[in-house]
Design a protein around this motif. Structure first.
Motif, PDB file in Angstrom:
ATOM      1  N   GLN A 505      49.267  -6.250 -15.785  1.00 22.82           N
ATOM      2  CA  GLN A 505      48.429  -7.451 -15.590  1.00 22.82           C
ATOM      3  C   GLN A 505      48.618  -8.087 -14.214  1.00 22.82           C
ATOM      4  OE1 GLN A 505      46.027  -8.291 -17.703  1.00 22.82           O
ATOM      5  NE2 GLN A 505      46.674  -6.479 -18.844  1.00 22.82           N
ATOM      6  N   LEU A 506      49.365  -7.426 -13.329  1.00 19.51           N
ATOM      7  CA  LEU A 506      49.559  -7.957 -11.979  1.00 19.51           C
ATOM      8  C   LEU A 506      48.237  -7.876 -11.213  1.00 19.51           C
ATOM      9  CD1 LEU A 506      51.464  -8.946  -9.694  1.00 19.51           C
ATOM     10  CD2 LEU A 506      51.827  -6.530  -9.129  1.00 19.51           C
ATOM     11  N   PRO A 507      47.682  -8.998 -10.752  1.00 23.18           N
ATOM     12  CA  PRO A 507      46.401  -8.941 -10.025  1.00 23.18           C
ATOM     13  C   PRO A 507      46.538  -8.196  -8.696  1.00 23.18           C
ATOM     14  CG  PRO A 507      46.898 -11.193 -10.746  1.00 23.18           C
ATOM     15  CD  PRO A 507      48.152 -10.394 -10.921  1.00 23.18           C
ATOM     16  N   ILE A 508      45.624  -7.273  -8.438  1.00 20.13           N
ATOM     17  CA  ILE A 508      45.584  -6.525  -7.177  1.00 20.13           C
ATOM     18  C   ILE A 508      44.182  -6.650  -6.596  1.00 20.13           C
ATOM     19  CG2 ILE A 508      45.883  -4.303  -6.029  1.00 20.13           C
ATOM     20  CD1 ILE A 508      47.634  -3.409  -8.347  1.00 20.13           C
ATOM     21  N   ILE A 509      44.086  -7.127  -5.358  1.00 21.66           N
ATOM     22  CA  ILE A 509      42.801  -7.185  -4.651  1.00 21.66           C
ATOM     23  C   ILE A 509      42.846  -6.159  -3.535  1.00 21.66           C
ATOM     24  CG2 ILE A 509      41.230  -8.605  -3.279  1.00 21.66           C
ATOM     25  CD1 ILE A 509      42.285 -11.052  -4.759  1.00 21.66           C
ATOM     26  N   ALA A 510      41.925  -5.205  -3.565  1.00 27.88           N
ATOM     27  CA  ALA A 510      41.879  -4.145  -2.558  1.00 27.88           C
ATOM     28  C   ALA A 510      41.118  -4.629  -1.325  1.00 27.88           C
ATOM     29  CB  ALA A 510      41.213  -2.902  -3.136  1.00 27.88           C
ATOM     30  N   LEU A 511      41.655  -4.292  -0.146  1.00 28.22           N
ATOM     31  CA  LEU A 511      41.027  -4.661   1.126  1.00 28.22           C
ATOM     32  C   LEU A 511      40.821  -3.384   1.934  1.00 28.22           C
ATOM     33  CD1 LEU A 511      43.445  -7.605   2.058  1.00 28.22           C
ATOM     34  CD2 LEU A 511      41.326  -7.763   0.755  1.00 28.22           C
ATOM     35  N   THR A 512      39.587  -3.122   2.374  1.00 27.90           N
ATOM     36  CA  THR A 512      39.353  -1.891   3.117  1.00 27.90           C
ATOM     37  C   THR A 512      38.286  -2.055   4.180  1.00 27.90           C
ATOM     38  OG1 THR A 512      38.643   0.424   2.930  1.00 27.90           O
ATOM     39  CG2 THR A 512      37.756  -1.109   1.317  1.00 27.90           C
ATOM     40  N   ALA A 513      38.441  -1.318   5.280  1.00 26.07           N
ATOM     41  CA  ALA A 513      37.463  -1.351   6.366  1.00 26.07           C
ATOM     42  C   ALA A 513      36.248  -0.503   6.040  1.00 26.07           C
ATOM     43  CB  ALA A 513      38.099  -0.856   7.667  1.00 26.07           C
ATOM     44  N   LYS A 514      36.363   0.367   5.046  1.00 25.89           N
ATOM     45  CA  LYS A 514      35.219   1.205   4.664  1.00 25.89           C
ATOM     46  C   LYS A 514      34.313   0.425   3.737  1.00 25.89           C
ATOM     47  CE  LYS A 514      36.822   5.938   5.181  1.00 25.89           C
ATOM     48  NZ  LYS A 514      36.866   7.260   4.532  1.00 25.89           N
ATOM     49  N   ALA A 515      33.103   0.139   4.211  1.00 29.09           N
ATOM     50  CA  ALA A 515      32.170  -0.660   3.407  1.00 29.09           C
ATOM     51  C   ALA A 515      31.153   0.250   2.734  1.00 29.09           C
ATOM     52  CB  ALA A 515      31.462  -1.672   4.293  1.00 29.09           C
ATOM     53  N   MET A 516      31.598   1.418   2.240  1.00 31.96           N
ATOM     54  CA  MET A 516      30.695   2.363   1.607  1.00 31.96           C
ATOM     55  C   MET A 516      30.408   1.955   0.160  1.00 31.96           C
ATOM     56  SD  MET A 516      30.182   4.215   4.131  1.00 31.96           S
ATOM     57  CE  MET A 516      30.890   4.905   5.618  1.00 31.96           C
ATOM     58  N   LYS A 517      29.294   2.478  -0.353  1.00 33.39           N
ATOM     59  CA  LYS A 517      28.797   2.022  -1.649  1.00 33.39           C
ATOM     60  C   LYS A 517      29.762   2.314  -2.792  1.00 33.39           C
ATOM     61  CE  LYS A 517      24.511   2.024  -4.347  1.00 33.39           C
ATOM     62  NZ  LYS A 517      23.157   2.586  -4.464  1.00 33.39           N
ATOM     63  N   ASP A 518      30.421   3.492  -2.753  1.00 32.62           N
ATOM     64  CA  ASP A 518      31.266   3.862  -3.890  1.00 32.62           C
ATOM     65  C   ASP A 518      32.711   3.425  -3.740  1.00 32.62           C
ATOM     66  OD1 ASP A 518      31.846   5.536  -1.821  1.00 32.62           O
ATOM     67  OD2 ASP A 518      31.978   7.364  -3.042  1.00 32.62           O
TER      68      ASP A 518
END
Length: 551
Positions: A505-518
């Motif tokens: 249940q640990l919240p994880i927010i992903a951050l990425t430079a790839k702004a691709m649809k999938d």
């Protein structure tokens, strides 16, 4: 160069070239050695195979294309560098031998050409600068008032009992059309041409409804909406969005009653006002509660029920679906434990019915959702207006949002619960955040913002370091996870975290430079709770963090 050179040297040379390489772009621009500057970076690193020497100038490409390669990066640097070189009238070249090293040379004319001999090179939009991009209406000048004077509205003629509407729109021609149509419908109008003024007018006059544009000067419509819904005095006011960009689902999840995509027709505007008027005339809101456990029934109904709420109770999924065929509900509360944990069956039925997808659903569970339930919620997120909550406070918060209840009329215990949810500083204060990112500049920038909100920061430079840091700091409350990292990428790191029961249940927010649809789907499947593309909109990030920390 330093990254790819384990031993030897990296050398920078600036000179006039003895000759010009036979490259079509350089020849076409008529470069002369005596009027050209050559800036070279030479290394004794790993070198680049001949068959990869053109590939590496393409966006998101490197010699080793696997995401967890030893030498990490987005694969954007050379693509951007070559585009910039060409915009300056020059060229970027490469000479390399695998295993021996590389030389990159930037050729630039000493003086810019008087006339451009080639059309400008289009630079690809690699990452979004804003989470929500907004196209300005034609003829509009954001933040500029054509006459230099504020637009005249009805604020000086407002009387108690008048039906009023606030129009927050910076395109004066369009706001004039909206005001004329509203006045024909019997509304007194207030007009704001930027977000800050709109918020001030909303709090001062408490209009019956608000029409909100997204692309506003000073602060955009999304921020205006967030602040309206955070303010107990304005939270209940119905808001209808009108925007040139289609983010209808996002707006409705924030509590909007409608969303109109510009450019609009007179008929569409008429329908929008009809929606607003119908909403205003319905003083009693319809609520469907889908639950069969008696103790859960009592708790939910006591929490979200009220004098202005007409509640229907469905004890089976079949009964709930039957109600949905005959009544339009303002809000549905679904207990996932109905019929021994079969609540997801109702969601599967609803997503197949376009009319049912318009009704907001609050999924409530006092337990951890199963992987299959979480997967279904992700699949439904783009088609159903769905929110998932695990606490009584969050259930009350989301229900009052969709039911547009006036907070001042709620009992004191409920008002106190809502104040707790919306105390933004308290939610973040003293929480420990793990930032996992191989770019120290990103970590520093994020840490600065989070420390300003009284949060404690720990960092890891890649997935392995992130896992090790998490082991040392078991009190980490939330993780911000970069994806493209050396040694262990973000996907693998998130999967490793989720393997441990204590971190489910640990919240994880992903951050990425790839702004691709999938990319969002990949991140969520790997274990992320949410996703943001870089460069990170810090307001959006803080908002997401508050949501996940409170759940």
């Amino acid at each position: 160069a330093f990254k790819f050179t384990g031993k030897g040297e990296v050398k920078l040379t600036v000179q006039r070239p003895t000759d010009i390489p036979p490259i079509s772009r350089i020849e076409k621009n008529g470069f002369e050695p005596t009027k050209t500057i050559a800036i070279s970076v030479t290394d004794t690193g790993i070198g680049i195979p001949v068959d990869k020497q053109q590939l590496i100038f393409e966006a998101f490409q490197q010699v080793d294309g696997t995401i967890s390669r030893r030498y990490e990066g987005t694969g954007l640097g050379l693509s951007i560098s070559r585009q910039l070189a060409r915009l300056l009238g020059g060229e970027l070249t490469l000479e390399s031998e695998e295993g021996k090293g590389s030389t990159f040379t930037l050729y630039l004319p000493e003086e810019a050409a008087a006339k451009a001999s080639t059309p400008p090179v289009p630079v690809p939009a690699l990452v979004a600068t804003k989470v929500h991009a907004e196209i300005e209406p034609s003829g509009g000048s954001p933040g500029v008032e054509p006459s230099g004077s504020p637009i005249e509205d009805d604020r000086n003629d407002l009387q108690p009992g008048d039906k009023s509407i606030l129009i927050i729109e910076d395109d004066r021609k369009f706001s004039s059309i909206l005001m004329e149509l509203a006045q024909e419908k019997g509304f007194k109008c207030l007009v704001a041409e930027d977000g800050n003024i709109g918020l001030q007018l909303a709090e001062q006059y408490k209009p019956n409804a608000i029409i909100l544009d997204v692309g506003l000067p000073t602060i955009d419509g999304w921020t205006v909406m967030e602040r309206l819904k955070d303010n107990p005095d304005t939270r209940h006011i119905p808001v209808h969005f009108m925007s040139a960009a289609n983010h209808s689902m996002d707006a409705k999840k924030m509590g909007a009653i409608g969303y109109l995509l510009k450019p609009v027709t007179t008929e569409q505007l008429g329908d929008a006002f009809k929606t607003i008027e119908q909403f205003m005339t319905r003083t009693v809101k319809n609520l469907l509660v889908v639950v069969d456990i008696e103790s859960h029934q009592q708790k939910i109904l006591e929490l979200v029920g009220g004098e202005d709420i007409q509640s229907k109770l469905a004890l089976t999924i079949a009964a709930a679906f039957q109600h949905l065929q005959t009544v339009t509900f303002d809000c549905i509360v679904l207990d996932m434990d109905i019929e021994q944990g079969s609540g997801s069956k109702l969601l599967e039925q609803m997503r197949k019915e376009p009319d049912l997808c318009k009704m907001p659903v609050i999924v409530y569970a006092e337990r951890d959702l199963t992987p299959s339930e979480e997967a279904l919620l992700l699949q439904c997120a783009d088609s159903l207006l769905i929110k998932s909550v695990r606490s009584a406070e969050r259930l009350l918060d989301e229900a009052t949002l969709f039911l547009h209840q006036v907070e001042a009329k709620l009992p004191s215990d409920k008002r106190n619960m809502l104040r707790m949810v919306h105390d933004k500083e308290a939610i973040l204060r003293n929480k420990k955040v793990l930032i996992v990112d191989d770019d120290v500049r990103n970590s520093f920038a994020l840490a600065t913002v989070l420390e300003d909100n009284e949060m404690e920061i720990v960092c890891g430079n890649n997935g392995k370091e992130g896992l090790a840091t998490l082991e040392k700091h078991e009190d980490v409350a939330i993780v911000l996870m970069d994806i493209m990292m050396p040694e262990m990428d973000g996907y693998e790191a998130m999967r490793e975290i989720r393997k441990q029961l204590r971190y489910r249940q640990l919240p994880i927010i992903a951050l990425t430079a790839k702004a691709m649809k999938d990319d969002k789907v990949k991140c969520l499947e790997a274990g992320a709770n949410d996703y943001l593309s870089k460069p990170v909109d810090t307001d959006k990030l803080l908002s997401l963090m508050r949501v996940w920390l409170y759940r």
